[in-house]
Motif scaffolding. Structure first.
Motif, mmCIF file in Angstrom:
data_model
loop_
_atom_site.group_PDB
_atom_site.id
_atom_site.type_symbol
_atom_site.label_atom_id
_atom_site.label_comp_id
_atom_site.label_asym_id
_atom_site.label_seq_id
_atom_site.Cartn_x
_atom_site.Cartn_y
_atom_site.Cartn_z
ATOM 1 N N PRO A 43 6.704 -4.293 7.871
ATOM 2 C CA PRO A 43 5.403 -4.743 8.229
ATOM 3 C C PRO A 43 4.832 -5.740 7.209
ATOM 4 C CG PRO A 43 5.227 -2.724 7.475
ATOM 5 C CD PRO A 43 6.625 -2.726 7.446
ATOM 6 N N CYS A 44 4.222 -6.678 7.578
ATOM 7 C CA CYS A 44 3.675 -8.044 6.669
ATOM 8 C C CYS A 44 2.626 -7.413 5.925
ATOM 9 C CB CYS A 44 3.423 -8.971 7.562
ATOM 10 S SG CYS A 44 4.706 -9.909 8.238
ATOM 11 N N SER A 45 2.192 -6.141 6.073
ATOM 12 C CA SER A 45 0.938 -5.530 4.964
ATOM 13 C C SER A 45 1.418 -5.185 3.945
ATOM 14 C CB SER A 45 0.229 -4.565 5.934
ATOM 15 O OG SER A 45 1.306 -3.582 5.979
ATOM 16 N N ASP A 46 2.773 -5.076 3.580
ATOM 17 C CA ASP A 46 3.312 -4.691 2.195
ATOM 18 C C ASP A 46 3.822 -6.123 1.796
ATOM 19 O OD1 ASP A 46 4.819 -3.973 0.097
ATOM 20 O OD2 ASP A 46 6.333 -3.400 1.377
ATOM 21 N N PRO A 47 3.044 -6.294 0.308
ATOM 22 C CA PRO A 47 3.357 -7.707 -0.392
ATOM 23 C C PRO A 47 4.689 -7.830 -0.733
ATOM 24 C CG PRO A 47 2.121 -6.055 -1.581
ATOM 25 C CD PRO A 47 2.291 -5.361 -0.481
ATOM 26 N N CYS A 69 9.152 -10.597 6.869
ATOM 27 C CA CYS A 69 8.504 -9.565 7.391
ATOM 28 C C CYS A 69 8.126 -9.870 8.802
ATOM 29 C CB CYS A 69 7.276 -8.925 6.566
ATOM 30 S SG CYS A 69 6.098 -10.541 6.570
#
Length: 138
Positions: A43-47, A69
């Protein structure tokens, strides 16, 4: 007037000679571009998102860690595989990001640096010259 002009030229020459990486990342050298399949999306929520991909290299199916991501499982992506691919999981990058997006950073950065030096030299000249009102009034 000569000192600010010389300083500006010196700064531009030093940055030019310092190397290509000082004003932007270098395009990757070596390696090949291959198709890969996303096996574990991130997911793109993880930096620090890393996706797992499978690709063919040297006639073998290899696994790589892709610094991207937002892809779905089984999506096809084009990746850049490093030339010095060792055993185990490889660190790979999206091919279109590595190849095409760093081309203008160095010339534009160098032009902006030269413009900045020119502006600084013009300001130094104006400060050194002083106010014209004082000269006209006196």
């Amino acid at each position: 007037m000569a000192v600010p002009a010389f300083a500006g030229v010196l700064v531009v020459v030093v940055v030019w000679l310092a190397g290509p990486g000082i004003l932007g990342p270098m395009p990757s050298s070596g390696g090949t571009v291959v198709d890969a399949t996303v096996t574990a999306p991130a997911p793109c929520s993880d930096p620090t998102a890393k996706e797992t991909v499978q690709f063919q290299a040297g006639g073998q199916t290899r696994t790589g860690s892709l610094d991207a991501c937002g892809h779905d499982k089984n999506n096809r992506v084009r990746i850049a595989v490093p030339a010095d691919l060792g055993p185990g999981q490889a660190d790979v990058h999206l091919a279109d990001v590595v190849v095409g997006h760093t081309d203008l950073r160095r010339p534009v950065g160098l032009a902006l640096l030269a413009l900045s030096c020119l502006s600084g030299g013009a300001y130094a000249f104006l400060v050194q010259r002083g106010s014209r009102r004082a000269a006209l009034a006196g």
